[in-house]
Design a protein around this motif. Structure first.
Motif, PDB file in Angstrom:
ATOM      1  N   CYS A  26       0.819  -1.219   0.000  1.00 12.66           N
ATOM      2  CA  CYS A  26       0.000   0.000   0.000  1.00 12.66           C
ATOM      3  C   CYS A  26       0.849   1.264   0.000  1.00 12.66           C
ATOM      4  O   CYS A  26       1.932   1.303   0.572  1.00 12.66           O
ATOM      5  CB  CYS A  26      -0.846   0.063   1.271  1.00 12.66           C
ATOM      6  N   SER A  27       0.287   2.296  -0.594  1.00 17.67           N
ATOM      7  CA  SER A  27       0.782   3.655  -0.367  1.00 17.67           C
ATOM      8  C   SER A  27      -0.369   4.456   0.237  1.00 17.67           C
ATOM      9  O   SER A  27      -1.518   4.006   0.236  1.00 17.67           O
ATOM     10  CB  SER A  27       1.282   4.287  -1.675  1.00 17.67           C
ATOM     11  N   ASP A  28      -0.077   5.622   0.734  1.00 17.07           N
ATOM     12  CA  ASP A  28      -1.092   6.432   1.429  1.00 17.07           C
ATOM     13  C   ASP A  28      -0.581   7.866   1.490  1.00 17.07           C
ATOM     14  O   ASP A  28       0.310   8.160   2.288  1.00 17.07           O
ATOM     15  CB  ASP A  28      -1.290   5.847   2.842  1.00 17.07           C
ATOM     16  N   ILE A  29      -1.096   8.721   0.610  1.00 19.95           N
ATOM     17  CA  ILE A  29      -0.631  10.110   0.634  1.00 19.95           C
ATOM     18  C   ILE A  29      -1.809  11.078   0.619  1.00 19.95           C
ATOM     19  O   ILE A  29      -2.881  10.745   0.112  1.00 19.95           O
ATOM     20  CB  ILE A  29       0.364  10.443  -0.514  1.00 19.95           C
ATOM     21  N   THR A  30      -1.610  12.249   1.185  1.00 17.91           N
ATOM     22  CA  THR A  30      -2.653  13.282   1.217  1.00 17.91           C
ATOM     23  C   THR A  30      -2.065  14.593   0.714  1.00 17.91           C
ATOM     24  O   THR A  30      -0.946  14.957   1.095  1.00 17.91           O
ATOM     25  CB  THR A  30      -3.161  13.489   2.661  1.00 17.91           C
ATOM     26  N   ARG A  31      -2.851  15.283  -0.100  1.00 17.65           N
ATOM     27  CA  ARG A  31      -2.492  16.632  -0.511  1.00 17.65           C
ATOM     28  C   ARG A  31      -3.697  17.540  -0.299  1.00 17.65           C
ATOM     29  O   ARG A  31      -4.837  17.130  -0.510  1.00 17.65           O
ATOM     30  CB  ARG A  31      -2.085  16.673  -1.993  1.00 17.65           C
ATOM     31  N   THR A  32      -3.414  18.764   0.121  1.00 22.31           N
ATOM     32  CA  THR A  32      -4.466  19.761   0.311  1.00 22.31           C
ATOM     33  C   THR A  32      -4.178  20.926  -0.620  1.00 22.31           C
ATOM     34  O   THR A  32      -3.033  21.395  -0.681  1.00 22.31           O
ATOM     35  CB  THR A  32      -4.485  20.253   1.770  1.00 22.31           C
ATOM     36  N   ILE A  33      -5.195  21.346  -1.342  1.00 20.90           N
ATOM     37  CA  ILE A  33      -5.012  22.501  -2.226  1.00 20.90           C
ATOM     38  C   ILE A  33      -6.143  23.494  -1.985  1.00 20.90           C
ATOM     39  O   ILE A  33      -7.181  23.139  -1.414  1.00 20.90           O
ATOM     40  CB  ILE A  33      -5.018  22.128  -3.741  1.00 20.90           C
ATOM     41  N   TYR A  34      -5.910  24.702  -2.395  1.00 23.70           N
ATOM     42  CA  TYR A  34      -6.975  25.706  -2.322  1.00 23.70           C
ATOM     43  C   TYR A  34      -7.391  26.001  -3.750  1.00 23.70           C
ATOM     44  O   TYR A  34      -6.562  26.346  -4.591  1.00 23.70           O
ATOM     45  CB  TYR A  34      -6.478  26.975  -1.615  1.00 23.70           C
ATOM     46  N   PHE A  35      -8.685  25.836  -4.015  1.00 28.01           N
ATOM     47  CA  PHE A  35      -9.191  26.058  -5.375  1.00 28.01           C
ATOM     48  C   PHE A  35      -9.607  27.527  -5.483  1.00 28.01           C
ATOM     49  O   PHE A  35     -10.717  27.906  -5.130  1.00 28.01           O
ATOM     50  CB  PHE A  35     -10.381  25.121  -5.640  1.00 28.01           C
TER      51      PHE A  35
END
Ligand code: GLY
Ligand code: MN
Length: 350
Positions: A228-237
């Protein structure tokens, strides 16, 4: 001949004397895959110094024989736990270890009854998990590819963020792209959260449409060659206001600090504290409602845990996520997550 599985079984059985057991009952599919290569969903594995026996039903006997080597594959008669008990009785194994977190009360009572009074049961929790924590070079190579694949899928998902697109459309695209790129599936239900829904750390994708000037949290992982991999990204639209920029910077600094704390020999609790301390300095720690990370491998959540007070020391071969986040009701959330491998003298962000 593949030497990986026998080597893993040896690493396991070397622990038996210390645990004062003659054999271990393994009932968790990720554990039996790790020890034998068997990918079936039903069965029970008994590992002793002398032999490894897999008991399974008619759907999986042929498959088990093809997938394993050096393992006696037996067809269950009645329930798998009755058959396991009968096998233990016949093989005269005296003390068998079991993991109470992996067996129901009914399974335990069935297997004990069938094994009879000659068999002594000894709790042995997380023994295979302990071996699984130390990934070898081959496992790390696969996990590196799984993480890179997840990163590529994030990049693709970013191109799909348009006003009016729905959370579940992005989630579906993400999971489709994982499979297109060779993954066998998603490591967990993909999280896509827009706007104030990002305040839920485990938001399930809904029909909510993306609006201008909203936060977007994407948390995804692929299963590639079982890992498994597990990544999170947060962006502002849109154009992020100053307050959001400050929050983002605080989470990013917390993640950088925690990654900097990851090191062979360091207690897991210290890594958690490194992230938490940065958020304390920004007055945001009360919004950090979960632990800093978790082990990653055949399963998305495994040992070691990167949480408050965890005394376990990081070792070479550990792979952990580092994922601080803050969640502010009615506003949104910010989380950044990467997968980090511990080596003897260095670390590696996969
Ligand atoms: N990325 C999902 C989780 O770690 O729970
Ligand atoms: Mn995670």
């Amino acid at each position: 001949m593949n030497t990986t599985f026998p080597r893993r079984r040896r690493s396991l059985t070397e622990k038996f004397a210390g645990l004062e057991i003659d054999a271990l009952l393994v009932t968790h599919p990720a554990d039996w895959y790790y020890l034998t290569g068997f990918t079936g969903e039903s069965g029970a594995l008994i590992v002793s110094q002398r032999a490894t026996t897999l008991i399974t039903d008619g759907r999986f006997v042929g498959q088990a024989k093809r997938e394993t080597a050096g393992v006696n594959v037996a067809l269950q008669k009645g329930s798998v736990f009755e058959s396991t008990g009968e096998f233990l009785r016949a093989s005269k194994i005296q003390t068998i270890g079991f993991d109470a977190t992996q067996l129901t009360v009914a399974q335990m009572s069935g297997v004990r009854k069938a094994a009879g009074r000659g068999c002594r049961w000894k709790p042995a929790q997380g023994v295979v998990a302990g071996v699984r924590m130390r990934k070898d070079a081959q496992e790390l190579a696969v996990m590196r590819r799984a993480a890179i694949l997840a990163g590529q899928v994030v990049e693709h998902a970013l191109t799909l963020l348009k006003t009016g697109v729905r959370e579940f459309e992005i989630a579906a695209e993400i999971e489709y792209q994982m499979r297109r790129r060779g993954a066998s599936g998603a490591a967990f239900e993909t999280i896509v959260a827009f706007g104030e829904r990002a305040a839920l750390p485990h938001a399930r994708p809904t029909a909510k449409r993306l609006k201008k000037n909203e936060l977007v949290v994407l948390d995804l992982g692929a299963i590639l060659a079982h890992y498994c991999s597990d990544i999170t990204r947060t962006i502002y639209f849109g154009k992020a206001p100053e307050r959001i920029r400050q929050w983002y910077k605080a989470v990013q600094d917390a993640q950088v600090a925690a990654i900097a704390a990851v090191k062979n020999g360091v207690p897991c609790g210290d890594v958690d504290a490194a992230a938490r301390q940065v958020l304390v300095s920004h007055g945001l720690d009360k919004h950090f409602v979960h632990s800093t990370g978790h082990g990653l491998g055949l399963e998305v959540h495994e040992d070691p845990r990167i949480a408050r007070g965890q005394k376990k020391h990081l070792e070479p071969g550990n792979v952990v996520t580092i994922e601080p986040g803050i969640y502010i009701e009615d506003v949104g959330g910010i989380r950044i997550e990467d997968d980090v491998a511990v080596h003897e003298e260095r670390i590696e962000v996969l």
